[in-house]
Design a protein around this motif. Sequence first.
Motif, PDB file in Angstrom:
ATOM      1  N   ASP A  39      29.543  77.805  18.990  1.00  0.00           N
ATOM      2  CA  ASP A  39      28.678  78.720  19.862  1.00  0.00           C
ATOM      3  C   ASP A  39      29.510  80.046  20.713  1.00  0.00           C
ATOM      4  OD1 ASP A  39      30.458  77.624  22.221  1.00  0.00           O
ATOM      5  OD2 ASP A  39      29.990  76.622  22.646  1.00  0.00           O
ATOM      6  N   ASP A 174      27.830  72.793  25.050  1.00  0.00           N
ATOM      7  CA  ASP A 174      28.600  71.360  25.822  1.00  0.00           C
ATOM      8  C   ASP A 174      27.221  71.365  27.295  1.00  0.00           C
ATOM      9  OD1 ASP A 174      30.317  71.441  24.560  1.00  0.00           O
ATOM     10  OD2 ASP A 174      31.899  71.783  25.785  1.00  0.00           O
ATOM     11  N   TYR A 224      42.067  78.028  22.869  1.00  0.00           N
ATOM     12  CA  TYR A 224      40.383  78.115  23.430  1.00  0.00           C
ATOM     13  C   TYR A 224      40.250  79.700  23.841  1.00  0.00           C
ATOM     14  CZ  TYR A 224      35.802  77.363  23.691  1.00  0.00           C
ATOM     15  OH  TYR A 224      34.261  77.969  24.059  1.00  0.00           O
TER      16      TYR A 224
HETATM   17  C1  GLA Z   1      34.759  73.248  24.087  1.00  0.00           C
HETATM   18  C2  GLA Z   1      33.553  74.556  24.538  1.00  0.00           C
HETATM   19  C3  GLA Z   1      32.493  74.533  23.746  1.00  0.00           C
HETATM   20  C4  GLA Z   1      32.764  75.112  22.241  1.00  0.00           C
HETATM   21  C5  GLA Z   1      33.662  73.666  21.848  1.00  0.00           C
HETATM   22  C6  GLA Z   1      33.523  73.708  20.153  1.00  0.00           C
HETATM   23  O1  GLA Z   1      34.262  72.079  24.366  1.00  0.00           O
HETATM   24  O2  GLA Z   1      33.259  74.293  25.647  1.00  0.00           O
HETATM   25  O3  GLA Z   1      32.077  75.761  24.596  1.00  0.00           O
HETATM   26  O4  GLA Z   1      32.867  76.483  21.520  1.00  0.00           O
HETATM   27  O5  GLA Z   1      35.017  73.996  23.082  1.00  0.00           O
HETATM   28  O6  GLA Z   1      33.269  74.247  19.698  1.00  0.00           O
END
Ligand code: GLA
Length: 386
Positions: A39, A174, A224
């Motif tokens: 995303d 999300d 992340y």
């Molecule tokens: C988390 C983030 C999302 C996405 C996922 C991995 O949930 O909030 O934006 O990047 O990880 O796909």
Amino acid sequence: MSKKKLISEVKYSFKELFKTQPLLLFSPGRINLIGEHTDYNDGFAFPAAINKGIVLAISKSDSDNNKVYALNKKELFTFKSEQIKPLEYGSWKNYILGVVSELQKIGKDIGNFNSVFAGNIPVGAGLSSSAALENSFVFGLNEIFHLGLSKNEMILISQKAEHNFAGVKCGIMDQYASMFGVKKSALLLDCRTIESKTYKIDFKDYKLMLINSNVKHDLSDSAYNDRREVCFRISKKLNIKALRDASKDDMATIKKDISNGDYQKALFVINENQRVKLFSEAIKEGDLKTLGNLLYQSHEGLSKNYKVSCDELDFLVDQTKQNPNVLGSRMMGGGFGGCTLNLIKKDEYIKFKKVISEKFNKTFGKDCSVYAVKLSKGTHVLNSNK
Ligand code: GLA
């Protein structure tokens, strides 16, 4: 706790505390069928809202502060709208402060409010309880103060709240899924245009099973943000806007100038984007075997190339490989803990639940949890007494 019970408890608690009729709304968590870490690369994902979420009761208030009662935690938080700043890292309050602050930044003048919320999304499971919470507040405030925001504007506010107040530089998946979810369907989401195509989901004799490892490793937020950095760095090197625009051939041209780790990560994103497209085609054709294979491939890439899995998740996925009734399995969400998503034969569900639970406990000395989820409607009002 069931959604029905959640609603009645939130309603009751609001009445007890504030003696008025609130606006009631539901904002769901999400799963993601495939398309992980794509995303924030302007790529594709395939999420769906689920029947677990946050119930929020909210109304305007005449007092000079805002009140938020977190029913699960039995904590009352009172704050003034002036000079809002993030509180300690990890606090649930940051999601709400973040939403209010981001509304203020775009010049939306909101008055004070009273609210009560509770949820049934397991926290740390990677089912986006934070997006559900942000969306519930932005949606509720938009309603009671008639801010006139579109759903797209609202999810961008939720995302900024997460960036600036929770410290996670998340993509839009999300918040999008939680806001726009459609019953019995998943959304093929183009994260560049922030538009989606709805796919009715029917896995015939198979169903989705979530297995929560019940771990959330500490490094998850910083790792992340670090992955996001890597992707931006490589896009810059390739002179493109985002990795969505990159091909494997492009990667070959810069391979010698970057570390092998970075190379593998970017390649994963390119492959994962491709898998989302293949997955959507396989759904159209009802080709369950291909769906399963794509799930396994996605996990392999997330674990070996993107390096966002962990022992517990790898174990859960590996165990399914010995069972022909499971067509595919992969870790879901940001990684370093949370759930695996499994496509399993309906008849086999209960038996496999028992087997995997015992094996997990024997290996890690702690329990995993197993859930079935229904694909559901996005954030919505439950009553209309404003
Ligand atoms: C988390 C983030 C999302 C996405 C996922 C991995 O949930 O909030 O934006 O990047 O990880 O796909």
